[in-house]
Write an enzyme that holds these catalytic residues in place. Structure first.
Site, PDB file in Angstrom:
ATOM      1  N   GLY A  23      -6.835  -5.580   0.641  1.00 33.59           N
ATOM      2  CA  GLY A  23      -5.499  -5.825   1.189  1.00 33.59           C
ATOM      3  C   GLY A  23      -5.685  -6.305   2.618  1.00 33.59           C
ATOM      4  N   ALA A  24      -5.019  -7.420   2.954  1.00 29.64           N
ATOM      5  CA  ALA A  24      -5.316  -8.094   4.226  1.00 29.64           C
ATOM      6  C   ALA A  24      -5.213  -7.192   5.462  1.00 29.64           C
ATOM      7  CB  ALA A  24      -4.410  -9.321   4.361  1.00 29.64           C
ATOM      8  N   GLN A  31      -5.480  -4.504  -9.555  1.00 33.28           N
ATOM      9  CA  GLN A  31      -4.876  -3.792  -8.418  1.00 33.28           C
ATOM     10  C   GLN A  31      -3.446  -3.346  -8.734  1.00 33.28           C
ATOM     11  OE1 GLN A  31      -6.643  -6.608  -8.243  1.00 33.28           O
ATOM     12  NE2 GLN A  31      -7.661  -6.882  -6.275  1.00 33.28           N
ATOM     13  N   ASP A  78      -2.148 -13.022   2.103  1.00 32.88           N
ATOM     14  CA  ASP A  78      -3.455 -12.929   2.764  1.00 32.88           C
ATOM     15  C   ASP A  78      -3.601 -13.903   3.911  1.00 32.88           C
ATOM     16  OD1 ASP A  78      -3.997 -11.722  -0.061  1.00 32.88           O
ATOM     17  OD2 ASP A  78      -5.591 -11.054   1.292  1.00 32.88           O
ATOM     18  N   LYS A  86      -2.843 -12.961  -3.835  1.00 33.47           N
ATOM     19  CA  LYS A  86      -3.638 -12.685  -5.039  1.00 33.47           C
ATOM     20  C   LYS A  86      -3.378 -13.701  -6.153  1.00 33.47           C
ATOM     21  CE  LYS A  86      -6.157 -10.248  -5.522  1.00 33.47           C
ATOM     22  NZ  LYS A  86      -7.561 -10.690  -5.330  1.00 33.47           N
TER      23      LYS A  86
HETATM   24  O1  MRU Z   1      -8.323  -8.925  -3.364  1.00 36.92           O
HETATM   25  P1  MRU Z   1      -7.378  -7.996  -2.670  1.00 36.92           P
HETATM   26  O2  MRU Z   1      -7.058  -6.766  -3.465  1.00 36.92           O
HETATM   27  O3  MRU Z   1      -7.802  -7.697  -1.259  1.00 36.92           O
HETATM   28  O4  MRU Z   1      -6.019  -8.834  -2.563  1.00 36.92           O
HETATM   29  C1  MRU Z   1      -4.946  -8.275  -1.880  1.00 36.92           C
HETATM   30  C2  MRU Z   1      -3.717  -9.077  -1.945  1.00 36.92           C
HETATM   31  O5  MRU Z   1      -3.683 -10.152  -2.473  1.00 36.92           O
HETATM   32  C3  MRU Z   1      -2.516  -8.522  -1.242  1.00 36.92           C
HETATM   33  O6  MRU Z   1      -1.344  -8.927  -1.891  1.00 36.92           O
HETATM   34  C4  MRU Z   1      -2.492  -9.041   0.196  1.00 36.92           C
HETATM   35  O7  MRU Z   1      -3.704  -8.770   0.844  1.00 36.92           O
HETATM   36  C5  MRU Z   1      -1.393  -8.458   0.987  1.00 36.92           C
HETATM   37  S1  MRU Z   1      -1.613  -6.755   1.247  1.00 36.92           S
HETATM   38  C6  MRU Z   1      -0.406  -6.141   2.230  1.00 36.92           C
END
Ligand code: MRU
Length: 350
Positions: free
Chosen positions: A47-48, A197, A238, A249
């Protein structure tokens, strides 16, 4: 019970190991930068915003291991630490934003020569990012809660919740704010292949918060929308380009197209630190490609013939024209585009 996804405690970084959820709530205690790098790369922390704060603490761990005596040596060590952590994952700009802030501590204090004081300033910067994440997530929640009306059915993908930030969430933060305001609503969570996720993490934290949630396979989203079961879609981000094009994602773009077709509003919820105004549009956003085993296997069980080719981009880009609004801590960007993005962000982060 609050979820502490990322926490600095007793001079170490404590992370929830998200690869173990929902079966077990286990923690990783990071005492060195390599452990932080691995945790980011293998999605133990993901998550970013959570990646950004974890990386800042990773730099702090490295600085704390420094035994030298001079400012210049510490500065080089921190710069190397930032370059190293920057290789962990390429898409979430929050990682680079956080590393940049850690590096800039030296420029902000040009006259400071004490290594002990500089270490303390690095700690203050990491702590500030942690506190900012807590604050901006709640602000986004306040800005976004009005878009959830009583008895709405809202859809989300991946996990943009407490587990993707330090403790509250972006897209799910909006849902938590609506829930705190006693608005009744329910959530459809897309499972989010390949790493699930949505099925594993979003359902886990929404159930803890007592928000009704239904998990669906990603391929069911069109049918669910066609049946009129969705009133709005909320996702995280992200990296958002200057014109509002948004990387999130893989599968987010599918939902945005479906939402447009079915006249369902599509909201992105992200802090200003997720914008990258150096990139004009979504074509410039680097997209992570992950190991093919994540596609050919399902939770470590092979489901495709041995040796078959696979393709595994971890993110996709949703064009701004498909996004109804981007909810940030600074306000809501309606009909995102270069002008509306600038107006709400007012350039002062970047
Ligand atoms: O690969 P990940 O699980 O890090 O991907 C995360 C996402 O795509 C989230 O939607 C994004 O980081 C926003 S989190 C507040």
């Amino acid at each position: 019970m609050p979820i502490n996804t990322v926490k600095w405690t007793r001079n170490e970084l404590k992370l929830i190991d998200q690869t173990k959820l929902p079966d077990a709530l286990k923690y990783i205690h990071c005492r060195d930068i390599q452990t932080v790098w691995n945790a980011i790369r293998r999605l133990s922390v993901r998550g970013a915003p959570a990646i950004g704060v974890a990386a800042a603490y990773g730099v702090l761990l490295e600085a704390n291991h420094f035994k030298g005596k001079t400012r210049d040596e510490l500065m080089i060590r921190v710069d190397e630490a930032c370059s190293y952590l920057a290789t962990a994952r390429p898409t979430a700009v929050n990682l680079f934003y956080a590393l940049d802030r850690m590096n800039k501590v030296f420029a902000k204090h040009p006259g400071e020569s004490s290594v002990a004081v500089l270490k303390k300033l690095l700690k203050d910067e990491a702590m500030a990012m942690y506190e900012e994440d807590r604050r901006v997530c709640r602000q986004m929640g306040q800005h976004g809660a009005k878009f959830i009306k009583p008895h709405n059915r809202v859809m989300t993908i991946c996990n943009a919740g407490a587990l993707a930030t330090v403790d509250y969430g972006t897209a799910l933060g909006v849902m938590y704010a609506a829930h705190e305001q006693a608005v009744p609503f329910q959530v459809y969570a897309c499972e989010t292949r390949p790493l699930l996720q949505g099925a594993r993490l979003t359902t886990w934290e929404l159930r803890k918060a007592k928000i009704p949630v239904t998990v669906i396979c990603d391929s069911m989203a069109a049918t669910v929308m066609k049946r009129g079961l969705i009133d709005a879609v909320f996702t995280g981000a992200d990296r958002i380009a200057a014109n509002g094009d948004t990387a999130n994602k893989i599968g987010t773009y599918n939902l945005a197209i479906l939402a447009k077709h079915h006249k369902v509003p599509f909201y992105v919820v992200a802090p200003s630190s997720t914008f990258d105004l150096t990139i004009a549009n979504g074509d410039g956003i680097p997209i992570e490609e992950r190991h093919h085993d994540e596609v050919t296997h399902f939770r470590h069980v092979r489901v495709a013939p041995r040796g078959v080719k696979a393709f595994n981009p971890a993110f996709d880009v949703t064009e701004a024209k498909l996004i109804t609004a981007i909810i940030t801590e600074r306000g809501v960007i309606v009909k995102p585009g270069r002008a509306s993005v600038n107006k709400v962000l007012r350039y002062d982060k970047i």
